[in-house]
Motif scaffolding. Sequence first.
Motif, short mmCIF file in Angstrom:
data_model
loop_
_atom_site.label_atom_id
_atom_site.label_comp_id
_atom_site.label_asym_id
_atom_site.label_seq_id
_atom_site.Cartn_x
_atom_site.Cartn_y
_atom_site.Cartn_z
N GLY A 80 0.78 -1.23 -0.03
CA GLY A 80 0.07 0.01 0.07
C GLY A 80 0.79 1.35 -0.05
N GLY A 81 1.98 1.19 0.51
CA GLY A 81 2.82 2.35 0.32
C GLY A 81 2.47 3.21 1.52
N ASP A 82 1.90 2.58 2.62
CA ASP A 82 1.21 3.49 3.60
C ASP A 82 2.32 3.58 4.79
N ILE A 83 2.02 4.75 5.71
CA ILE A 83 2.62 4.91 6.92
C ILE A 83 2.07 3.93 8.00
N VAL A 84 2.70 2.97 8.46
CA VAL A 84 2.13 1.85 9.21
C VAL A 84 2.63 2.03 10.69
N ARG A 85 3.71 2.77 10.97
CA ARG A 85 4.28 3.02 12.16
C ARG A 85 4.89 4.45 12.26
N LEU A 86 4.44 5.27 13.28
CA LEU A 86 4.97 6.65 13.33
C LEU A 86 5.26 7.07 14.98
N GLU A 87 6.60 7.01 15.29
CA GLU A 87 7.16 7.37 16.38
C GLU A 87 7.27 9.14 16.46
N LEU A 88 6.89 9.45 17.60
CA LEU A 88 7.03 10.98 17.80
C LEU A 88 8.26 11.10 18.59
N LEU A 89 9.40 11.59 18.13
CA LEU A 89 10.69 11.70 18.76
C LEU A 89 10.89 12.76 20.13
N LYS A 90 9.85 13.53 19.94
CA LYS A 90 9.87 14.84 20.88
C LYS A 90 8.95 14.53 21.97
N HIS A 91 8.11 13.41 21.97
CA HIS A 91 7.12 13.08 23.09
C HIS A 91 7.42 11.84 23.60
N ARG A 92 7.34 11.54 25.12
CA ARG A 92 7.70 10.39 25.56
C ARG A 92 6.38 9.54 25.82
N ALA A 93 6.62 8.49 25.74
CA ALA A 93 5.29 7.22 26.03
C ALA A 93 4.88 7.57 27.45
N THR A 94 3.78 6.99 27.62
CA THR A 94 3.00 7.23 28.89
C THR A 94 3.22 6.18 29.68
N GLU A 95 3.25 5.03 29.26
CA GLU A 95 3.54 3.93 30.12
C GLU A 95 5.05 3.77 30.61
N ASN A 96 5.97 4.05 29.53
CA ASN A 96 7.30 3.75 29.92
C ASN A 96 8.04 4.96 29.38
N THR A 97 8.13 5.85 30.24
CA THR A 97 8.64 7.03 29.85
C THR A 97 10.14 7.22 29.32
N LYS A 98 10.76 6.03 29.28
CA LYS A 98 12.10 5.94 28.53
C LYS A 98 12.13 5.78 26.98
N ASN A 99 11.02 5.49 26.52
CA ASN A 99 10.67 5.26 25.28
C ASN A 99 9.88 6.52 24.73
N ASN A 100 9.92 6.73 23.44
CA ASN A 100 9.04 7.68 22.70
C ASN A 100 7.47 7.13 22.44
N PHE A 101 6.74 8.14 22.18
CA PHE A 101 5.20 7.80 21.86
C PHE A 101 5.26 7.35 20.46
#
Length: 546
Positions: A91-112
């Motif tokens: 499909g040429g689709d964006i299937v995963r998008l990680e936001l590098l300026k925002h931390r994950a909620t459950e594990n703040t060591k990772n990006n959202f």
Amino acid sequence: MDNQRLILLLVFSFSLIMLWDAWVKQGQPHPAPGTTTSVPAATVAAAPAPTSGLPVPGAKAAAVPATPANATAARASVKTDLFSADISALGGDIVRLELLKHRATENTKNNFVLFDDRHAYAAQSGLIGANLPNHRSIWTLPTAGLELKDGQDELRVRLEAAGGDGIKVAKTYVFRRGSYLVGVEHEVVNGGAAAVTPNVYFQLSRNSQAPEGGNAMMSTFTGPAFYTDAEKYHKVDFADITKGKAKAPAQADNGWVGMVQHYFVSAWLPAAKAPREFFIRKLGDDLFAAGVIVPMAAIAPGASGKLETSLFAGPQEQDKLAKVAPGLDLVVDYGWLTVIAAPLFWVLEAIYKFVGNWGWAIIGLTVMLKLIFFPLSAASYKSMAKMRVLTPKLTKLKETYADDRQRMNQEMMELYKKEKVNPLGGCLPIVVQIPVFIALYWVLLGTVEMRGAPWLGWITDLSAKDPYFIMPLIMGVTMFVQTKLNPTPPDPIQAKVMLFMPIVFTGMFLFFPAGLVLYWTVNNVLSIAQQWQVNRMIESAGLKAH
């Protein structure tokens, strides 16, 4: 006096019940869907077909390859200053998008991560028309030049797919430094013998699972949303799509379609004044899609055509969203108190720009609100101060006329009249301030600017609860002091209830976001100072209990 306390108790109880109910709803586990990352091939719909009402020649949906939706497909990884994205060959689709300026909620060591397989959340696009590739076709991925280098302001990622009858299609993603807005270009080269009139569709697919951080202190909306000038902003529940009650906007030459969740949003934003048709549908078991179809002009043999649109995928920063597209800032939902909450956030943000810290901005806003409500608060505290010194007289009247309630009420009213005291004088000011408190609750919980914002020491996230419960305990102490400054109820049972209220409030505030607890604590401290001063003035003025 009893009526006054009853009204205050009801008002505060109702407010806290609303907040507590929202927290309980959000904390409940979401029903497990039948499937999350894959959909049986038999249930996958073909590319959407425009209705005959669209002002272009009617086009039938292209044939969809019988490729299982859970088939393994190659992916290209793209890296920019804001994104880490995976683009699938399927499909040429964006299937995963990680936001590098925002931390994950459950594990703040990772990006959202916004787009992911867990939620089957993806930004898809393709062409409608015979022999044209769509989101079920295989696209050729680039193998190099997929990282935005230092000093580079733009990164172009070009994908290609071949259609039938000599047609070639290129899909190009344009990532720009410092922008959550991604350009998406579709270029069609007609190498055939007949003219083609394609339509390009853009859709966001997702299941109904709650996003990461679903245990937040509020019940937030997750699902599709549309906006047009004519029909304005409206959200669509996944449940309504399942029941067939969901309705997309009418055809227009403006507007966008988005997928909203707490703090973040993605949206397809076609160019202004271009005709478009919106759609919404259920693709399979717990998989939904909302999108828009945009026509391309007819492409003669040997010619090419191009259509450009934009995809926004990022945080709900209100000032930036308003500049991206009309109505996009409305995804920040303050509920029925928006008329109060929106100005509150505007003031809060203005203070933040001056002090540079959201915690101090909350304190500044609290002081400002206290000054605005000073006349009302002064009247309330004056009334309560007078009631405080009258309490012994009221107690004596109740003892004297314990067997004659009508006579007791008459004597109490005469006492109020003589001392010029309004027993309900302390109620209205507090009732007026309750909507402001609830509106601020939504502001502190609904704005991404507060997410992960630190204040002092252990308070590293004002949108989350105090990890050590220190602030709620301080708030409880201030509330207890306030209770002692108020007049003691003549009824012993009522007096015990009032003393128990700080404990109840403290227990509930243990789970409230630190920003809200900070506001309430500072407000209590200012109220204590004001009430103590009013009590002293009333007593020194000669109104003494005897």
